[in-house]
Design a protein around this motif. Structure first.
Motif, PDB file in Angstrom:
ATOM      1  N   ARG A 187       1.790   2.461   2.789  1.00 40.64           N
ATOM      2  CA  ARG A 187       1.395   3.012   4.330  1.00 40.64           C
ATOM      3  C   ARG A 187       2.457   3.020   5.147  1.00 40.64           C
ATOM      4  O   ARG A 187       3.072   2.025   5.467  1.00 40.64           O
ATOM      5  CB  ARG A 187      -0.092   2.226   4.500  1.00 40.64           C
ATOM      6  CG  ARG A 187      -0.693   2.623   5.577  1.00 40.64           C
ATOM      7  CD  ARG A 187      -2.080   2.104   5.602  1.00 40.64           C
ATOM      8  NE  ARG A 187      -2.851   2.105   6.956  1.00 40.64           N
ATOM      9  CZ  ARG A 187      -4.116   2.111   7.122  1.00 40.64           C
ATOM     10  NH1 ARG A 187      -4.897   1.678   6.025  1.00 40.64           N
ATOM     11  NH2 ARG A 187      -4.644   1.816   8.190  1.00 40.64           N
ATOM     12  N   HIS A 224      -7.353  12.617   2.063  1.00 41.76           N
ATOM     13  CA  HIS A 224      -7.279  11.280   1.777  1.00 41.76           C
ATOM     14  C   HIS A 224      -8.368  10.876   0.954  1.00 41.76           C
ATOM     15  O   HIS A 224      -9.260  11.725   0.317  1.00 41.76           O
ATOM     16  CB  HIS A 224      -7.650  10.315   3.185  1.00 41.76           C
ATOM     17  CG  HIS A 224      -7.158   8.963   3.444  1.00 41.76           C
ATOM     18  ND1 HIS A 224      -5.881   9.109   3.632  1.00 41.76           N
ATOM     19  CD2 HIS A 224      -7.475   7.754   3.584  1.00 41.76           C
ATOM     20  CE1 HIS A 224      -5.472   7.443   3.740  1.00 41.76           C
ATOM     21  NE2 HIS A 224      -6.480   6.822   3.770  1.00 41.76           N
ATOM     22  N   ASN A 273      -6.203  -0.287  -1.629  1.00 38.42           N
ATOM     23  CA  ASN A 273      -5.829   1.004  -2.708  1.00 38.42           C
ATOM     24  C   ASN A 273      -4.452   1.504  -2.008  1.00 38.42           C
ATOM     25  O   ASN A 273      -3.813   1.131  -0.955  1.00 38.42           O
ATOM     26  CB  ASN A 273      -6.761   1.954  -2.606  1.00 38.42           C
ATOM     27  CG  ASN A 273      -6.943   2.441  -1.211  1.00 38.42           C
ATOM     28  OD1 ASN A 273      -7.636   1.794  -0.446  1.00 38.42           O
ATOM     29  ND2 ASN A 273      -6.076   3.750  -0.652  1.00 38.42           N
ATOM     30  N   GLU A 305     -16.256   3.154   3.655  1.00 35.77           N
ATOM     31  CA  GLU A 305     -15.721   2.257   4.517  1.00 35.77           C
ATOM     32  C   GLU A 305     -16.443   2.247   5.873  1.00 35.77           C
ATOM     33  O   GLU A 305     -17.363   3.202   6.005  1.00 35.77           O
ATOM     34  CB  GLU A 305     -14.312   2.857   4.973  1.00 35.77           C
ATOM     35  CG  GLU A 305     -13.096   2.733   3.893  1.00 35.77           C
ATOM     36  CD  GLU A 305     -13.211   3.758   3.072  1.00 35.77           C
ATOM     37  OE1 GLU A 305     -14.122   4.574   3.121  1.00 35.77           O
ATOM     38  OE2 GLU A 305     -12.224   3.928   2.308  1.00 35.77           O
ATOM     39  N   SER A 343      -8.273  -0.892   3.193  1.00 35.51           N
ATOM     40  CA  SER A 343      -8.883  -0.813   1.906  1.00 35.51           C
ATOM     41  C   SER A 343      -7.654  -1.315   1.024  1.00 35.51           C
ATOM     42  O   SER A 343      -6.610  -0.837   1.119  1.00 35.51           O
ATOM     43  CB  SER A 343      -9.256   0.562   1.675  1.00 35.51           C
ATOM     44  OG  SER A 343      -8.465   1.551   2.076  1.00 35.51           O
ATOM     45  N   LYS A 348       0.891  -1.236  -0.043  1.00 38.99           N
ATOM     46  CA  LYS A 348      -0.226  -0.095   0.208  1.00 38.99           C
ATOM     47  C   LYS A 348       1.134   1.388   0.056  1.00 38.99           C
ATOM     48  O   LYS A 348       0.314   2.388  -0.340  1.00 38.99           O
ATOM     49  CB  LYS A 348      -0.891  -0.024   1.214  1.00 38.99           C
ATOM     50  CG  LYS A 348      -2.300  -0.778   1.041  1.00 38.99           C
ATOM     51  CD  LYS A 348      -3.067  -0.563   2.351  1.00 38.99           C
ATOM     52  CE  LYS A 348      -3.598   1.059   2.525  1.00 38.99           C
ATOM     53  NZ  LYS A 348      -5.025   1.468   1.933  1.00 38.99           N
ATOM     54  N   SER A 365     -10.626   4.327  -2.447  1.00 40.51           N
ATOM     55  CA  SER A 365     -10.901   2.977  -2.053  1.00 40.51           C
ATOM     56  C   SER A 365     -11.455   2.223  -3.171  1.00 40.51           C
ATOM     57  O   SER A 365     -12.109   2.788  -3.991  1.00 40.51           O
ATOM     58  CB  SER A 365     -11.706   2.990  -0.588  1.00 40.51           C
ATOM     59  OG  SER A 365     -10.861   3.550   0.343  1.00 40.51           O
TER      60      SER A 365
END
Ligand code: TXA
Ligand code: MG
Length: 354
Positions: free
Chosen positions: A53, A248, A153, A187, A151, A51, A159
């Motif tokens: 992230r 986001h 993405n 979500e 999610s 991700k 997402s």
């Protein structure tokens, strides 16, 4: 690779992959998740890499609906306050994530090192089939108690609400279970249950009012709680929640929110210039609005936003992706109504436009 969720072999293949420490694309009723065994820190680390992230952002752990999710909750959480139990019985399986105190040593990477853990029991039958297969193991073997899945993405982006969205972003090597387009489309609602009272961290399809009715307690917002805390002894360090970052869910094009009047004025101003440009030029502006607009030049890509919050949530992320696919530079969105049921959609659009 995309596998149809209607085939039992697909479910089995996903369970095998998760047991082996690999990632899968998992359909849920909200959005598609990028899943791994929540108790396997090395597997969870792959999610953060895929991700892009930051590793200190906690993930949501998905659990099977067997016994109402209770034994999985007991596996991951050290304590479940009565109001959290009421919320579980009211909304699970469903689009509600509960943040609970984490049992020490369990799901550490999935929790991003926080001493709490986010748990959700999804209602999508394909997700449940995978979660059940992971729990059911021969005697002597350890079950997989939960699937950590943010999610599916890349960090900060829109997402995914279909298997094709996941494939376009994280394919082609990822095993993706195709469970059709997501019913809800945004979500889950996240309620922090670690602070004595329910705190809304992320609005979703289950509204604040529904939460209050189910547990008989007022739902605080994070901001309200911070004010209370700073008035009290000390301000607690609130966890990093990427879904609550100001920017986001952003498409590549720039998103602007405006009221119907401002939208019509902007269109009028562009009108003359754009009529001259003609209809065969590639659109650079998309408009997503509920209120009927007048004299929209053909060179503006117009998509109608449904009057209903649930219908808008269902199509929102696919609509934003669709605008990006056409290559527009600007997306003008009519501000959603200031009503409770629109809170989730409003939240996502505000962040997409930040
Ligand atoms: O609907 C959903 O919740 C989807 C589907 C796949 O289930 N999942 C999802 O996951 O949205 P993700 O990781 O994109 O968003 C999880 C949010 C993040 O904002 C995360 O920081 C927050 O939940 N979260 C998870 N665990 C937490 C914790 N222990 N404390 C505070 N926030 C937490
Ligand atoms: Mg996300």
């Amino acid at each position: 690779m995309i596998l149809p969720s209607s085939a039992s072999e697909s479910i089995a293949a996903c369970a095998v992959a998760v047991r082996a420490g690999d990632l899968i694309g998992l359909p849920t009723e909200t959005v598609y998740g990028l899943g791994a065994d929540a108790s396997n820190n090395a597997a969870v680390a792959k999610i953060f890499v895929a991700k892009g992230r930051p590793a200190d952002h906690p993930l949501i752990v998905h659990v099977s609906s067997q016994d109402g999710g209770m034994s999985a909750v007991k596996h991951f959480a050290s304590q479940v306050p009565p109001f959290a139990q009421q919320l579980m019985s009211a909304f699970w399986p469903g689009a509600l994530t509960l943040i609970l105190p984490r049992r020490a040593g369990v799901g550490t990477a999935a929790a991003g090192g926080q001493d709490s853990i986010g748990l959700r029991c999804p209602s999508h039958p394909a997700a449940q089939a995978v979660l059940r297969a992971l729990r059911e193991v021969p005697e002597g073997q350890a079950p997989v108690w939960g699937v950590a899945a943010p999610s599916a993405n890349r960090f900060g982006r829109v997402s995914p609400t279909s298997a094709a969205h996941v494939d376009s972003e994280l394919g082609p090597d990822l095993l993706i279970l195709d469970g059709g387009p997501c019913n809800l489309g945004i979500e889950s609602t996240i309620i922090d249950c670690t602070r004595g009272a329910p705190v809304l961290l992320r609005p979703g399809s289950i509204s604040r009012l529904q939460i209050e009715q189910a547990c008989g307690q007022r739902v605080l917002s994070n901001e309200e709680l911070l004010v209370q805390q700073t008035r009290g002894l000390e301000a607690e360090n609130t966890p990093r929640t990427s879904g609550t970052l100001e920017s986001h869910y952003a498409p590549t094009a720039t998103v602007r929110l405006m009221g119907a009047k401002a939208l019509q004025t902007a269109i009028n101003m562009l009108g003359d210039v754009m009529y001259k440009a003609g209809a065969d030029t590639k659109p650079t502006i998309a408009v997503y609005a509920r209120t009927p607009l007048m004299k929209v030049p053909l060179a503006i890509l117009l998509r109608r936003m449904p009057d209903d919050a649930a219908a808008t949530a269902h199509q929102l992320f696919a609509a934003l992706r669709g605008f990006d696919d056409v290559g527009v530079k600007l997306i003008w969105v009519e501000t959603p109504p200031d009503a409770l049921e629109w809170e989730g959609v409003r939240d996502r659009l505000q962040r997409a436009s930040a």
